[in-house]
Design a protein around this motif. Structure first.
Motif, PDB file in Angstrom:
ATOM      1  N   ASP A  80      38.858  47.739  41.619  1.00 20.71           N
ATOM      2  CA  ASP A  80      37.912  46.654  41.423  1.00 20.71           C
ATOM      3  C   ASP A  80      38.415  45.593  40.452  1.00 20.71           C
ATOM      4  O   ASP A  80      37.798  44.544  40.309  1.00 20.71           O
ATOM      5  CB  ASP A  80      36.549  47.189  40.983  1.00 20.71           C
ATOM      6  N   ILE A  81      39.552  45.835  39.795  1.00 19.76           N
ATOM      7  CA  ILE A  81      40.124  44.809  38.918  1.00 19.76           C
ATOM      8  C   ILE A  81      40.860  43.735  39.717  1.00 19.76           C
ATOM      9  O   ILE A  81      41.204  42.690  39.181  1.00 19.76           O
ATOM     10  CB  ILE A  81      41.068  45.412  37.851  1.00 19.76           C
ATOM     11  N   LEU A  82      41.095  43.986  41.017  1.00 18.73           N
ATOM     12  CA  LEU A  82      41.703  42.966  41.867  1.00 18.73           C
ATOM     13  C   LEU A  82      40.780  41.762  41.971  1.00 18.73           C
ATOM     14  O   LEU A  82      39.560  41.914  42.017  1.00 18.73           O
ATOM     15  CB  LEU A  82      41.940  43.507  43.282  1.00 18.73           C
ATOM     16  N   GLU A  83      41.348  40.604  42.003  1.00 14.94           N
ATOM     17  CA  GLU A  83      40.571  39.389  42.226  1.00 14.94           C
ATOM     18  C   GLU A  83      40.303  39.307  43.731  1.00 14.94           C
ATOM     19  O   GLU A  83      41.089  38.746  44.483  1.00 14.94           O
ATOM     20  CB  GLU A  83      41.337  38.163  41.728  1.00 14.94           C
ATOM     21  N   THR A  84      39.206  39.912  44.171  1.00 17.31           N
ATOM     22  CA  THR A  84      38.966  40.083  45.603  1.00 17.31           C
ATOM     23  C   THR A  84      38.853  38.770  46.357  1.00 17.31           C
ATOM     24  O   THR A  84      39.349  38.658  47.471  1.00 17.31           O
ATOM     25  CB  THR A  84      37.702  40.926  45.847  1.00 17.31           C
ATOM     26  N   SER A  85      38.213  37.775  45.758  1.00 18.84           N
ATOM     27  CA  SER A  85      38.057  36.510  46.483  1.00 18.84           C
ATOM     28  C   SER A  85      39.416  35.864  46.732  1.00 18.84           C
ATOM     29  O   SER A  85      39.679  35.367  47.826  1.00 18.84           O
ATOM     30  CB  SER A  85      37.127  35.557  45.740  1.00 18.84           C
ATOM     31  N   ASN A  86      40.309  35.894  45.742  1.00 20.75           N
ATOM     32  CA  ASN A  86      41.651  35.337  45.935  1.00 20.75           C
ATOM     33  C   ASN A  86      42.461  36.172  46.910  1.00 20.75           C
ATOM     34  O   ASN A  86      43.195  35.633  47.743  1.00 20.75           O
ATOM     35  CB  ASN A  86      42.398  35.230  44.606  1.00 20.75           C
ATOM     36  N   THR A  87      42.345  37.483  46.818  1.00 19.18           N
ATOM     37  CA  THR A  87      43.110  38.377  47.689  1.00 19.18           C
ATOM     38  C   THR A  87      42.754  38.153  49.145  1.00 19.18           C
ATOM     39  O   THR A  87      43.634  37.979  49.994  1.00 19.18           O
ATOM     40  CB  THR A  87      42.850  39.852  47.311  1.00 19.18           C
ATOM     41  N   ILE A  88      41.481  38.133  49.459  1.00 16.35           N
ATOM     42  CA  ILE A  88      41.093  37.971  50.863  1.00 16.35           C
ATOM     43  C   ILE A  88      41.352  36.545  51.350  1.00 16.35           C
ATOM     44  O   ILE A  88      41.656  36.320  52.517  1.00 16.35           O
ATOM     45  CB  ILE A  88      39.644  38.424  51.117  1.00 16.35           C
ATOM     46  N   GLU A  89      41.294  35.564  50.456  1.00 18.20           N
ATOM     47  CA  GLU A  89      41.646  34.191  50.841  1.00 18.20           C
ATOM     48  C   GLU A  89      43.122  34.102  51.204  1.00 18.20           C
ATOM     49  O   GLU A  89      43.496  33.393  52.142  1.00 18.20           O
ATOM     50  CB  GLU A  89      41.322  33.217  49.698  1.00 18.20           C
ATOM     51  N   ILE A  90      43.968  34.823  50.486  1.00 19.58           N
ATOM     52  CA  ILE A  90      45.401  34.850  50.809  1.00 19.58           C
ATOM     53  C   ILE A  90      45.614  35.463  52.184  1.00 19.58           C
ATOM     54  O   ILE A  90      46.370  34.937  52.997  1.00 19.58           O
ATOM     55  CB  ILE A  90      46.191  35.608  49.722  1.00 19.58           C
ATOM     56  N   PHE A  91      44.937  36.577  52.464  1.00 18.08           N
ATOM     57  CA  PHE A  91      45.065  37.209  53.782  1.00 18.08           C
ATOM     58  C   PHE A  91      44.556  36.277  54.882  1.00 18.08           C
ATOM     59  O   PHE A  91      45.151  36.169  55.945  1.00 18.08           O
ATOM     60  CB  PHE A  91      44.323  38.538  53.833  1.00 18.08           C
ATOM     61  N   SER A  92      43.464  35.578  54.620  1.00 18.74           N
ATOM     62  CA  SER A  92      42.916  34.634  55.588  1.00 18.74           C
ATOM     63  C   SER A  92      43.902  33.490  55.835  1.00 18.74           C
ATOM     64  O   SER A  92      44.104  33.067  56.976  1.00 18.74           O
ATOM     65  CB  SER A  92      41.583  34.083  55.077  1.00 18.74           C
ATOM     66  N   SER A  93      44.538  33.014  54.782  1.00 18.58           N
ATOM     67  CA  SER A  93      45.546  31.949  54.919  1.00 18.58           C
ATOM     68  C   SER A  93      46.742  32.430  55.732  1.00 18.58           C
ATOM     69  O   SER A  93      47.298  31.669  56.534  1.00 18.58           O
ATOM     70  CB  SER A  93      46.013  31.469  53.549  1.00 18.58           C
ATOM     71  N   MET A  94      47.148  33.681  55.517  1.00 22.53           N
ATOM     72  CA  MET A  94      48.260  34.231  56.292  1.00 22.53           C
ATOM     73  C   MET A  94      47.935  34.218  57.776  1.00 22.53           C
ATOM     74  O   MET A  94      48.765  33.851  58.611  1.00 22.53           O
ATOM     75  CB  MET A  94      48.574  35.660  55.827  1.00 22.53           C
ATOM     76  N   VAL A  95      46.714  34.597  58.118  1.00 20.81           N
ATOM     77  CA  VAL A  95      46.298  34.603  59.515  1.00 20.81           C
ATOM     78  C   VAL A  95      46.251  33.172  60.050  1.00 20.81           C
ATOM     79  O   VAL A  95      46.727  32.892  61.151  1.00 20.81           O
ATOM     80  CB  VAL A  95      44.928  35.302  59.674  1.00 20.81           C
TER      81      VAL A  95
END
Length: 160
Positions: free
Chosen positions: A37-52
């Motif tokens: 839960d220390i991961l910055e989830t909003s940034n992490t999933i935005e990066i994955f979305s950008s990759m797609v």
């Protein structure tokens, strides 16, 4: 069913799964717990979305990048993007034999999570516009929940 509950259900079906994240219409839900839960989830999933999104230009060439797998020494991310939903499963290192089962499961849960997030987005708007219920209407029995359709894939049950 709430989107977070669906993520919990999805994680429970796969022994290697640790947590999941979903992004739909700029709304992000996750079920990460300590220490993740220390991961910055909003940034992490935005990066994955950008990759797609970056691979979308290859669709015209017949290449489909709706599934991405990032495999590290101890953890893996299995990412599936369908119908505007980016669904990410964080797992301990995924074995090849389990990968197809996970990908099918993510495909099944994508539609359910999109619907749950749509319902969560629409719920506050409906509450703001709702009118008071008359006393006679409030005493009626609640309607029965709709029946869910069960599907089986390789010995695992999924409900729609």
């Amino acid at each position: 069913m709430a989107a977070k509950e669906l993520l919990d259900k999805m994680v429970a079906q796969y022994p290697a799964a640790i947590a999941a994240m979903a992004l739909y219409k700029d709304r992000m839900v996750h079920n990460l717990e300590a220490p993740y839960d220390i991961l910055e989830t909003s940034n992490t999933i935005e990066i994955f979305s950008s990759m797609v999104d970056l691979t979308r230009s290859l669709e015209g060439e017949g290449l489909d990048f709706n599934d991405l797998i990032l495999d590290f020494d101890d953890h893996s991310f299995v990412i599936r993007a369908i119908d505007g939903v980016v669904l990410v499963l964080l797992a301990s290192r995924v074995q090849r034999a389990h990968l197809i089962k996970i990908q099918v499961g993510l495909g099944v849960f994508v539609r359910q999570i999109a619907k749950a997030i749509e319902d969560e987005i629409a719920a506050p708007a409906e509450d703001a516009v709702s009118e008071p219920v008359a006393k006679d209407e409030a005493e009626e029995e609640p309607a029965a929940p709709p029946k869910k359709k069960m599907r089986m894939y390789r010995g695992v049950a999924f409900w729609d």
